[in-house]
Scaffold this motif. Structure first.
Motif, PDB file in Angstrom:
ATOM      1  N   PRO A  52      -4.283  -7.397  -7.927  1.00 49.51           N
ATOM      2  CA  PRO A  52      -3.383  -6.554  -6.914  1.00 49.51           C
ATOM      3  C   PRO A  52      -4.250  -6.945  -5.642  1.00 49.51           C
ATOM      4  O   PRO A  52      -3.172  -6.995  -4.563  1.00 49.51           O
ATOM      5  N   ASN A  53      -5.071  -7.319  -5.888  1.00 48.25           N
ATOM      6  CA  ASN A  53      -5.635  -8.026  -4.106  1.00 48.25           C
ATOM      7  C   ASN A  53      -5.357  -9.181  -3.847  1.00 48.25           C
ATOM      8  O   ASN A  53      -6.231 -10.274  -2.876  1.00 48.25           O
ATOM      9  N   THR A 101       7.717  -2.601  -0.478  1.00 41.54           N
ATOM     10  CA  THR A 101       7.176  -1.644   0.156  1.00 41.54           C
ATOM     11  C   THR A 101       8.022  -0.104   0.259  1.00 41.54           C
ATOM     12  O   THR A 101       7.922   1.127  -0.494  1.00 41.54           O
ATOM     13  N   THR A 160      -0.151   0.307  -6.754  1.00 36.20           N
ATOM     14  CA  THR A 160      -0.048   1.584  -5.667  1.00 36.20           C
ATOM     15  C   THR A 160       0.762   1.994  -6.427  1.00 36.20           C
ATOM     16  O   THR A 160       1.901   3.279  -5.828  1.00 36.20           O
ATOM     17  N   GLN A 187      -7.607  -1.807  -1.021  1.00 43.47           N
ATOM     18  CA  GLN A 187      -6.691  -1.329  -0.425  1.00 43.47           C
ATOM     19  C   GLN A 187      -6.689   0.354  -0.059  1.00 43.47           C
ATOM     20  O   GLN A 187      -7.545   1.244   0.184  1.00 43.47           O
ATOM     21  N   VAL A 201       0.900  -1.367   0.065  1.00 44.37           N
ATOM     22  CA  VAL A 201      -0.093   0.380  -0.254  1.00 44.37           C
ATOM     23  C   VAL A 201       0.663   1.479   0.232  1.00 44.37           C
ATOM     24  O   VAL A 201       2.695   0.829  -0.001  1.00 44.37           O
ATOM     25  N   GLY A 202       0.306   2.344  -0.297  1.00 42.17           N
ATOM     26  CA  GLY A 202       0.277   3.485  -0.570  1.00 42.17           C
ATOM     27  C   GLY A 202       2.018   3.672  -0.579  1.00 42.17           C
ATOM     28  O   GLY A 202       3.457   4.728  -0.085  1.00 42.17           O
ATOM     29  N   TYR A 219       2.419  -4.641  -6.031  1.00 43.02           N
ATOM     30  CA  TYR A 219       3.285  -3.209  -6.408  1.00 43.02           C
ATOM     31  C   TYR A 219       2.653  -2.511  -7.340  1.00 43.02           C
ATOM     32  O   TYR A 219       3.270  -0.968  -7.157  1.00 43.02           O
ATOM     33  N   SER A 232       8.911   3.391  -1.950  1.00 50.09           N
ATOM     34  CA  SER A 232       7.868   4.709  -1.529  1.00 50.09           C
ATOM     35  C   SER A 232       9.857   5.656  -1.220  1.00 50.09           C
ATOM     36  O   SER A 232       9.205   6.699  -1.830  1.00 50.09           O
TER      37      SER A 232
END
Length: 418
Positions: free
Chosen positions: A374-375, A84, A108, A418, A16-17, A105, A88
């Motif tokens: 993605p899930n 993740t 996001t 998500q 996530v994120g 990946y 980022s």
């Protein structure tokens, strides 16, 4: 060397994120060199042979004078959060991701869109089924690197002692051989834990089924389907020849540590799980695809593997793409094939000539991957509903009602925001 694809295809994590911005860094300096540029590449433990790593590093640093390649080996345990964070922060340039992880990946914003680079990377020769997990919404977010699948690994001495002279060609012959092993005193004609869902997944695919399907515009669990039930009946019969726990998977305990003890007739495993020659003579270890109902086609298999991707926030995008091209070249794909893995293009299959690889190649024609969603990681993560479902039915629960219950859980996880 261990090929820990069991982790690559089984320990996917929800991501996530991740930020979705990047630069086109990695250019030459005034002297035409790449002085001061370091490209960081993450590979997972057990994936690339040392000779592959050394060769890629040497070729990269030769082709890009002044640049350095820093290959870092990561462990699968806890890798999701680590990737993740790195994506980022922009602290990794090129990375290996399991083929069940890539869509998460990419969704996001962590992976660079390589669609315009596909042909230059050799993508025109990637078979659709091998490339599928690298694509999301029609865009190329990674490149297929290597693949493998499970086969039957067997102890030739125990089979010979039981009067078996050749590997089985059909499931019925396989059951007959397991009976002979049992009658000869082998406590585990096959070692098969109750939660080895990769094998179950393959059996579903071989019967023409899907573990999840699209229905009314959304993805739903499909354990209630006739194909999934038929596949489970096969799995359950095979598991009945095993004393392995019904509520554990193949890593608890690690089946690769049990087989070399010499008391197990067979197991279903990956190449790295076969015993090393120091633990069991190579000529005492045999391999064959999981047989199918008829001799003309083996049972289906889960086609696991890893992709290579470029981080969207890499500060060295040009160099990262150059590294990817080297890593995916026939020279280095051929090296992976020679190590017993399935390369990303059929023209190199002949190099996969180890006994395990030959058996795996025969089975791979019936290979399938998990839904490229993605899930999907939500389904594989604890509490892992497919594993819980398998244990429940093996312990006596009604198949139909239990499948309905766990299909509901799978559906909820696949459609979770998500």
């Amino acid at each position: 060397m261990k090929r820990q694809l069991i982790a690559a295809v089984g320990v996917a994590t929800m991501v996530v994120g991740v930020a979705a911005c990047g630069s086109s860094g990695g250019g030459k300096d005034a002297a035409g060199n790449y002085n001061g540029k370091t490209v960081t590449m993450w590979l997972m433990s057990g994936s690339a042979p040392q000779a592959w790593q050394d060769g890629v590093k040497a070729d990269f640093e030769s082709q890009y004078p002044g640049a350095k390649l820093n290959i870092q080996i990561q462990q699968w345990d806890g890798i999701g959060q680590k990737v993740t964070t790195a994506l980022s922060e922009g602290s990794v340039d090129v990375l290996e991701v399991g083929n069940t992880q890539t869509a998460g990946y990419a969704a996001t914003g962590g992976l660079l869109d390589l669609t315009s680079d596909k042909a230059d990377l050799g993508g025109n020769d990637w078979p659709a089924n091998l490339n599928a997990s690298s694509v999301l919404d029609g865009k190329q977010y990674a490149a297929p690197w290597y693949f493998t699948n499970r086969v039957v690994i067997y102890n030739k001495a125990l089979w010979t002692k039981a009067g078996i002279t050749a590997p089985p060609a059909t499931l019925d012959e396989f059951y007959s051989d397991l009976d002979k092993l049992k009658q000869s005193g082998v406590a585990n004609p096959i070692y098969l834990p109750g939660q080895e869902w990769y094998t179950y997944f393959g059996l579903i695919a071989g019967d023409g089924g899907q573990i999840a399907k699209q229905d009314g515009g959304k993805w739903v669990g499909n354990l209630e389907s006739p194909e999934a039930e038929q596949a489970f009946q096969t799995y359950q019969k095979l598991q009945s020849y095993s004393t392995a726990p019904k509520d554990k998977d193949e890593a608890t305990p690690q089946q690769s540590t049990l087989f070399p003890q010499g008391t197990i007739g067979s197991m279903i495993g990956l190449g790295w799980e076969a015993p090393a020659p120091k633990d069991m003579p190579a000529d005492n270890v045999g391999y064959f695809p999981i047989p199918g109902p008829t001799a003309d086609k083996p049972s289906g298999v889960f086609l696991g593997g890893s992709n290579l991707a470029v981080a969207q926030d890499s500060k060295n995008l040009d160099l990262a793409k150059g590294l990817l091209k080297i890593a995916l070249s026939d020279k280095y794909e051929g090296m992976m094939a020679s190590a017993g893995l399935i390369p990303n293009k059929p023209s190199l299959d002949s190099l996969a000539n180890t006994p395990f690889a030959q058996a795996a190649l025969k089975a791979s024609v019936v290979g399938a991957t998990t839904p490229n969603l993605p899930n999907w990681a939500n389904v594989e993560n604890p509490p892992a509903p497919i594993k819980e479902f398998m244990t429940a039915v093996l312990q006596g629960a009604d198949y139909g009602s239990t499948a309905k219950q766990y299909d509901g859980q799978i559906t909820a996880l696949l459609n979770q925001k998500q």
